[in-house]
Enzyme design. Structure first.
Site, PDB file in Angstrom:
ATOM      1  CG  ASP A  31     -48.029  92.082  84.298  1.00 23.91           C
ATOM      2  OD1 ASP A  31     -47.834  90.878  84.036  1.00 23.91           O
ATOM      3  OD2 ASP A  31     -48.949  92.751  83.789  1.00 23.91           O
ATOM      4  CG  HIS A  43     -51.292  89.823  83.537  1.00 20.44           C
ATOM      5  ND1 HIS A  43     -50.768  90.889  82.818  1.00 20.44           N
ATOM      6  CD2 HIS A  43     -52.162  89.202  82.689  1.00 20.44           C
ATOM      7  CE1 HIS A  43     -51.284  90.895  81.592  1.00 20.44           C
ATOM      8  NE2 HIS A  43     -52.133  89.891  81.488  1.00 20.44           N
ATOM      9  CB  SER A  79     -53.848  90.861  78.966  1.00 22.15           C
ATOM     10  OG  SER A  79     -53.037  89.741  78.741  1.00 22.15           O
TER      11      SER A  79
END
Length: 534
Positions: free
Chosen positions: A400, A463, A343
């Site tokens: 995602d 995610h 991320s």
């Protein structure tokens, strides 16, 4: 569903009254076939016993497909219910007719799909995947091929189908990022009056040792009145936070297996309020106003990377200083630098790679393994990364949405089409605006291929880093299903994403018994079955 609970009168009416009684009697193993053919059902209790016997037949391993057993005659210890090969042709027809008349697809609509997914073989594998001790794919020697696995030719021929050694290496780097998350969560607060002490990190791979703690600092701060209104926010509003670490392989056997000494820089994802605030600062800013003004990155990412804290240096300064120190310490050895993140950490990993290739002379082989990373900069920045020979492997889940931001409303395909449209109208083919672009080689995964996760899993699951590692462990090729011999434990996935795991498996996981501490056998307590920090 217990068929015995269905009203007997309904069964008699549907199956033809008395004739149904005679057919049911063949399901009573204690009665002879001759007697069963003439004996009427004299009581409700007898009928219930026979229906329960039918229920037992339908729950056997052969029932999922609702097909008649075939093959050799059943053992003597197993009752013959009139459906086996030892029965006559007419018995088979009666049995088949009974199953058809009962309309089991209406009574038990999901029996076929459930039995196919939860066969004894699959139940055994599920029990193993829920065990306390995780199982890993074997670590083969990389030897002279380590540069291929480190991306020297952009992982050509290793991704589709996925090479077994590369799969194991990717999971290992992902687990090192998980260690960064866990270390931060165990102690997120930063001292305000003095420099922080070294952060304790429990590495899942004991062949590595941590040499440096890394910190990210936001250039923005919350107004003072926020602390007055909500004084309990604590670490959520601190400007500087522990974001990751530098570690070096220190085990001779592992160095020999990998073919070099590996230096890892692992970076976690967004955790604090100010980090989220920086994520939403998506205006593109030059990464270097003098050297390369056309290469631009998100201003929020650049802020977290370049801003020093009150008692800590900036992330950019820390990684350059530590890499230079390690290069001097292990001078003469074959080294590699691997930057990995999830991320926000994946975005910062690209900035770290760019900084190291800019400021460190004679840099060893450098590769980036990013999980669920957003877009970081414009196409000029992607070209800059490529020109510096930075190898980037982007592991992306197709569901995602984070991997499509910033600029999710201007996809790569749309941007290319727009450029082609206006190419003759604008000087040098430049767009009248800057847009984000991905850099590196992509490995695309799909949540819907996992037999355990719901195909409509929510954004958080798609995610989640553990879900990413689960998908990597099961990926074989883009045109292949989830691999049947996937080894990664499901314990952490169940704990973190239970609502996104198929109900079929959560119910079976609750029903299964596991061998746990002190040799006891009891229903699994998922919290107590967590593997060691990883």
């Amino acid at each position: 569903m217990a068929i015995g609970a269905i009203n007997l009168h309904m069964f008699q009416t549907a199956c033809g009254g008395a004739s149904f009684k005679r057919r049911l009697s063949s399901l009573n193993p204690s009665a002879s076939s001759a007697a069963a053919a003439v004996r009427p059902i004299t009581s409700t209790e007898s009928a219930r016993k026979q229906l329960a016997n039918l229920d037992r037949v339908l729950q056997k391993e052969s029932t999922p497909a609702l097909s008649l057993p075939q093959g050799p005659q059943k053992p003597a210890s197993e009752p013959d219910f009139g459906f086996g090969t030892s029965s006559s042709s007419s018995s088979k027809k009666r049995g088949r007719g009974l199953l058809q008349r009962l309309n089991l697809s209406r009574i038990w609509p999901e029996i076929k799909a459930a039995a196919e997914e939860m066969s004894p073989r699959r139940l055994g594998r599920l029990r193993r995947l829920l065990s306390k001790n995780p199982e890993y794919s074997p670590r083969n020697g990389l030897g002279s091929r380590w540069r291929q696995y480190h991306g020297c030719d952009d992982w050509g021929g290793l991704l589709d189908p996925l090479d077994e050694n590369l799969r194991r290496e990717m999971i290992r780097y992902g687990e090192l990022v998980q260690a960064a998350y866990q270390a931060f969560n165990s102690n997120p607060a930063m001292p305000t009056e003095e420099a922080p002490m070294p952060h304790h990190v429990a590495l899942p791979d004991k062949s590595y040792k941590v040499t440096k703690s890394l910190y990210a600092t936001s250039a923005v701060g919350l107004p003072k009145w926020v602390d007055d209104v909500a004084p309990d926010l604590g670490w959520l509003t601190q400007r500087s936070s522990w974001v990751g670490y530098v570690a070096v392989c220190d085990d001779r056997r592992e160095i020999q297996r990998m073919g070099r000494r590996d230096v890892v820089i692992a970076l976690r994802g967004t955790a604090t309020c100010l980090e989220w605030a920086e994520n939403f600062r998506t205006k593109l800013a030059p990464i270097s106003s003098t050297e390369d003004p056309k290469s631009k990155v998100g201003s929020g990412f650049l802020s977290l990377f370049k801003t020093p804290g009150a008692h800590v240096p900036s992330l950019a300064e820390s990684v350059v200083e530590e890499v230079q120190r390690l290069m001097e310490l292990y001078k003469g050895e074959t080294l590699s630098i691997t930057i990995t993140g999830h991320s926000l950490g994946a975005a910062l990993a690209l900035l770290v790679a760019d900084e190291l290739t800019t400021r460190v002379a004679e840099l060893p082989s450098l590769a980036v393994f990013s999980f669920g990373g957003p877009r970081v900069g414009n196409s000029a920045f992607a070209d800059r990364i490529r020109s510096k020979n930075v190898k980037v492997l982007r592991i992306v889940n197709d569901q995602d949405v984070i991997t499509r931001v910033p600029g999710m409303f201007l996809s790569d395909d749309l941007e290319r089409k727009l450029k082609e449209t206006v190419d003759g109208m604008l000087e040098n083919g430049q767009m009248p605006w800057d847009s984000y672009s991905h850099a590196g080689t992509e490995l695309r995964l799909d949540t819907r291929k996992s037999p355990y996760l719901k195909p409509n899993a929510d954004v958080a699951c798609c995610h989640d880093l553990e879900a990413y590692l689960h998908l990597v462990d099961g990926f074989m090729a883009s045109n292949c299903p989830f691999r049947a011999n996937a080894k990664r434990s499901l314990v952490k996935l169940l704990n973190e994403q239970r609502t996104n795991v198929k109900k079929l498996y959560t119910s079976k996981a609750n029903a299964l018994t596991l061998n746990v501490e002190r040799g006891q056998i009891r229903p699994p307590n998922m919290a107590s079955c967590l593997p060691s920090p990883s």
